[in-house]
Structures are given as structure tokens and as C-alpha cells.
Design an enzyme around this catalytic site. Structure first.
Site, PDB file in Angstrom:
ATOM      1  CB  SER A 218      -0.921   0.015   1.232  1.00  0.00           C
ATOM      2  OG  SER A 218      -1.764  -1.103   1.262  1.00  0.00           O
TER       3      SER A 218
ATOM      4  CG  ASP B 165      -2.262   1.991  -4.289  1.00  0.00           C
ATOM      5  OD1 ASP B 165      -1.365   1.737  -3.467  1.00  0.00           O
ATOM      6  OD2 ASP B 165      -2.500   1.266  -5.260  1.00  0.00           O
TER       7      ASP B 165
ATOM      8  CB  SER C 145      -1.829  -2.008  -3.582  1.00  0.00           C
ATOM      9  OG  SER C 145      -1.050  -0.910  -3.175  1.00  0.00           O
TER      10      SER C 145
END
Length: 359
Positions: free
Chosen positions: A228, A268, A266
């Protein structure tokens, strides 16, 4: 140097007037390697006079306390904390307590904003060691000066492209002909992909990249693509929440330049805010609030500054990181000699000295 725009004097998010940053680092025993980073977006009472803000989600696999109210009101009413994945709730509770102690606060509900990345490879985040003392240290020591980067604060246990990453920051100054504004970015990296620096294929040449095991048909998939990143963008340009949404989206373009592709696993996130005092409207009142706002045409230089500052902030996190090890595992810093060899080979160093205005 990344791009063409000049950096601020500190090359940090604190080049944006009013922004302060503080860290608290927790390294204890054989498995505590974590911390918290605080970003205070402006002076005064943020609850009674919040700053315009927006949140953009590139890929939403993460825990971000306070997200929906930012997108509902288009405002930020507390500092932003970054910490470890399972520490967000204890950190949010401590942030709430700190906010209530600030001058001018009464008995109101408050929306603490806390983001995270997963440092579990070297940190026992299940121990939940980020609480009152750590949060108060980060907030009360926050300053407008240089920002410590790498393996510090919320970046103690995190990575970037399977090398050690952490906290990184950068800034860009626009000349008066492009508005004269400042853009600053701070990142907490913990993501993967194929590292590219100024176009040089670093990850490929150093043999560390996503899907290497499958492509070379050997070894075990270590999921180097997952992870991340939290990106915080500040500017002194007078922007509405809608304009900040547009700015926040450009941070993802800076992330992409480094070699990330925002994998399924992830988280983001981009939080963008304006520190311009003329756009901080009071929380209460029945009269219309009139504030300056840039035209759409004037936004493009800010977009460029955001992309460049985000890209460089990620690189700075990697350059400044030091190896961190615990009983749980190890995050090794990128080998700088090998990295410099690749960068020199591809001619991507010293752009600031080689770029000629006449060419």
C-alpha cells in the site's frame, strides 16, 4: 532531480506554509518496529475552521479512518496520522483526545483521519503499541522545518518494491508566471511493482520485481506486487474541494512513474488539502462564504507539480531508508552502489545541471 520544476528550500511538504510534520518511532524488543507520523495541515483550530480537502482512492484495499466525511464535506478538521495497519483505531482514539485539548474545542463530534500501511513483515502490529504517548509525541513535536525520511515514524517497518522504504517527501515551487504556488507531498510507502527511476529500469536490472518467480520459472512467488501507499498532498493555492479532487488524482500518476501498477492487494490513497487562509471557511454560520478559486486553466501547473513531487517523494523514501530487521523478518535497504551504477548507465543523474533553457 525529478522533472523540470524547482523544489522548495527544504524539498519537503513543510515548504507549504502552515504545514507541520512530526514522527514517533517505536523500536523495542525483538519484534516491535513501527511508529506514527503526523501531518498538521495548518495553524489554529481545524475543527472550527477546517481546510478544504479531498480523498482519492486509487485502489481501496486498506483501512482509512475518517474517509467518508472528507468526501462528504470536502474538508479536513483534524491532523492526518499515518501508522501501521492494526494501529489505526488506537491512533484515531488518541488523535480524538488531542483534538479535544486544543483551544476553542467544546463537546463536538470530531472526525479523526488516520491512514495506514502494513509493516507486519518486521513488526508485531497485533501488539497495537501505537497509542496516546506515541500520537501525542508526533503531534506535539511536529514542526515546519526539515522532515526526517526513510525508516522513521510510520515508515519504520515498511517497504517499497521489496526494498526498504518508509517516509518520503518532496516539494515543487511554481514560478510567478505559473501562479507562484507551492505543492508538497509526503508518502508512506509499502507497495510493489517494477522500480523505475527517472525512466531507468532499476528493478529489472537489479533483479527485483513483481512476478519474477513466474517469469523466470523458478523460486516461490513472494508477492512483491502487493502492499500500500498513503500520499498526502498539500498546496497553498486557493482551491475548492472539487479542484483538490483533481489534484489528488495526479498523485497516482506520480506513483505510476515509479513502477507501481496499484495491485489488487494494495491500498493506494491520496489526501489533498489547501492551506490558503482565504479558503478556510468557518464551520458555522448562515451567511454565504465567498472565497477565491483558481480557474480550470490555472490547474495544469499544479498537476505537473503534484506528479513530480509525488514521484520524487517515493524515491526519497527509498534513498533515505535503512535496513530494519526483527525476529519476524528483514527489510533491506536498496544497495546504493548498485543503484547508482544503473542510474549512471542510463544517464538519468544530474538533470538539474544538464538541463539547458536554450535546448
Amino acid at each position: 532531480m525529478v522533472g523540470v520544476l524547482p523544489t522548495g528550500p527544504l524539498n519537503a511538504i513543510t515548504d507549504v506554509e502552515g504545514v507541520r510534520v512530526g514522527h514517533s518511532t517505536r523500536i523495542e524488543g525483538d519484534d516491535i518496529r513501527t511508529g506514527v507520523t503526523a501531518i498538521i495541515p495548518g495553524p489554529g483550530n481545524l475543527y472550527t475552521h477546517p481546510v478544504p480537502a479531498w480523498l482519492y482512492v486509487g485502489n481501496g484495499y486498506g483501512k482509512l479512518v475518517g474517509a467518508t466525511q472528507i468526501q462528504e464535506f470536502g474538508e479536513l478538521e483534524t491532523p492526518v496520522l499515518l501508522t501501521c495497519t492494526l494501529c489505526v483505531w488506537s491512533a484515531a482514539n488518541a488523535l480524538k483526545e488531542w483534538v479535544y485539548e486544543q483551544p476553542g474545542m467544546g463537546e463536538h463530534t470530531v472526525n479523526p483521519v488516520v491512514g495506514e500501511t502494513n509493516d507486519g513483515a518486521v513488526n508485531n502490529m497485533w501488539a497495537d503499541v501505537i497509542g496516546h504517548d506515541e500520537v501525542y509525541e508526533a503531534l506535539n513535536t511536529a514542526s515546519s522545518g526539515p522532515v526526517a525520511e526513510g525508516s522513521v515514524g510510520a515508515g519504520v517497518g515498511t517497504q517499497a518494491f521489496a526494498w526498504k522504504g518508509g517516509i518520503g517527501t518532496s516539494s515543487r515551487l511554481l514560478p510567478q508566471s505559473l501562479g507562484g504556488y507551492t505543492v508538497g507531498v509526503l508518502v508512506q510507502t509499502n507497495f510493489g511493482g517494477v522500480l523505475t527511476m527517472n525512466g531507468a529500469p532499476v528493478g529489472r536490472e537489479l533483479g527485483q520485481y513483481s512476478y519474477r518467480a513466474q517469469l523466470e520459472k523458478k523460486g516461490v512467488d513472494d508477492r512483491q506486487e502487493d502492499g500500500s501507499i498513503m500520499m498526502v498532498v498539500a498546496t497553498d493555492a486557493p482551491l475548492t474541494a472539487r479542484a483538490l479532487d483533481r489534484v489528488a488524482k495526479r498523485a497516482m500518476m506520480g506513483l505510476a512513474r515509479t513502477g507501481s501498477f496499484a495491485s489488487n492487494g494494495s491500498g493506494d490513497y491520496v489526501i489533498a488539502f489547501s492551506t490558503n487562509p482565504d479558503v478556510r471557511r468557518p464551520r458555522e454560520g448562515m451567511e454565504p462564504f465567498v472565497a477565491p478559486s483558481l480557474t480550470n486553466e490555472a490547474m495544469s501547473p499544479l498537476f505537473a507539480a503534484t506528479v513530480e513531487a509525488t514521484e520524487e517523494a517515493i524515491y526519497n523514501a527509498i534513498f533515505k531508508a535503512t535496513t530494519v530487521e526483527s525476529s519476524r523478518g528483514k527489510r533491506e535497504a536498496i544497495p546504493l552502489d548498485d543503484l547508482m551504477r544503473v542510474l549512471k548507465k542510463h544517464g538519468v543523474l544530474n538533470w538539474d545541471r544538464e538541463m539547458s533553457p536554450g535546448n
